[in-house]
Scaffold this motif. Structure first.
Motif, short mmCIF file in Angstrom:
data_model
loop_
_atom_site.label_atom_id
_atom_site.label_comp_id
_atom_site.label_asym_id
_atom_site.label_seq_id
_atom_site.Cartn_x
_atom_site.Cartn_y
_atom_site.Cartn_z
N THR A 84 0.92 -0.97 -0.34
CA THR A 84 -0.10 0.21 0.27
C THR A 84 0.63 1.13 0.19
N THR A 93 -2.57 5.24 -8.73
CA THR A 93 -3.90 5.26 -8.65
C THR A 93 -4.55 4.02 -9.60
N ARG A 117 -8.86 1.19 -4.08
CA ARG A 117 -7.45 1.18 -4.98
C ARG A 117 -7.21 0.95 -6.26
#
Length: 281
Positions: A84, A93, A117
């Motif tokens: 992450t 993204t 995401r």
């Protein structure tokens, strides 16, 4: 091939290979093992650089990423946190994620932890559904092909990264189905920087499971496009489980390649790559 800091206290830096090409969206690749590195997947994935910026990190404890952490620092949750942060550092993204084998379980956890995401998820040579204890019952050829690797794991003459390497080499005939693909697979294994950081807690039985609880239902609820990419002769995760998962998850579809084992990208590189390319377009 930068080293990107993703955690502090203790510090963790991930070694990352990033493709050069015209692709602007990101394809994050999560390797398996976990005590391997990403290099065995580079071909054919780097060939997708015209479609995606392909990002191949070595997970913590693996390859050229940070090693020497305490055993309790090697967990699936820690890896999801690392990935992450890596995406944040790369400004990525709307990401496509491909997880291979053990990495397929990590990729599912990442998708469930941060579904907004992700643009899509590719689960390659892995499984959404748990593997039943009798999944391979009666498959004598599998027993024969896997015997050499099992003998290595029980041989006290091997330890540390050399045990990981020896097991991978001994397991080659079980992981690659086509005999004429074995030489190429062994060439790849010779280049892998094996480690043994995850092995300690795995052998001690203290490594937390990477499989998300109730993954099929939760992934179905996430409504994320999923490709379940598998080899028909996979001797680690049964191909039938990929086909079954596709009937449970409305947004998933299974592609099962004939004459391909666990390392389906080595057995059938063109068909494997074509399936991913068609899914990403």
């Amino acid at each position: 091939m930068p080293e990107i800091p993703v955690a502090a206290g203790p510090e963790v830096r991930l070694h990352v290979t990033i493709s050069e090409g015209s692709g602007t969206r990101t394809l994050l690749v999560v390797h398996g093992g976990p005590d391997w590195d990403h290099t065995y997947l580079a071909d054919p994935l780097l060939g997708l650089a015209d479609l995606r910026r392909v990002v191949l990190p070595d997970l913590r404890g693996c390859g050229r990423s940070t090693r020497g952490l305490a055993d309790d620092q090697y967990t699936p949750d820690a890896v999801v946190a690392d990935l992450t942060v890596l995406l944040d550092e790369l400004g990525a993204t709307d990401v496509d994620v491909l997880g291979f084998s053990y990495g397929g379980l990590i990729a599912q956890r990442l998708a469930l932890a941060a579904p907004r995401r992700l643009r899509s998820l590719i689960i390659a040579s892995s499984s959404v559904l748990p593997v039943p204890a009798d999944a391979f019952a009666g498959w004598a050829e599998r027993d024969e092909r896997r015997a050499a690797e099992a003998a290595v794991w029980s041989d006290a003459a091997f330890d540390g990264p050399e045990l990981t390497r020896a097991a991978a080499l001994a397991g080659a005939p079980a992981n690659v189905w086509r005999p004429d693909a074995l030489a190429e697979y062994r060439r790849r294994l010779a280049a892998v920087r094996f480690s043994a950081e995850w092995m300690r807690s795995w052998r001690a039985g203290t490594l937390p499971s990477a499989r998300p609880e109730d993954a099929a239902r939760r992934l179905a609820a996430a409504d994320l496009p999923i490709l379940l990419l598998h080899g028909r002769q996979d001797m680690v995760f049964p191909a039938a489980l990929a086909e079954e998962a596709a009937t449970i998850i409305p947004a998933a579809r299974a592609v099962v390649l004939a004459e391909a084992g666990h390392m389906a990208h080595v057995d059938q590189p063109q068909a494997w790559s074509a399936a991913i390319r068609a899914f990403l377009i």
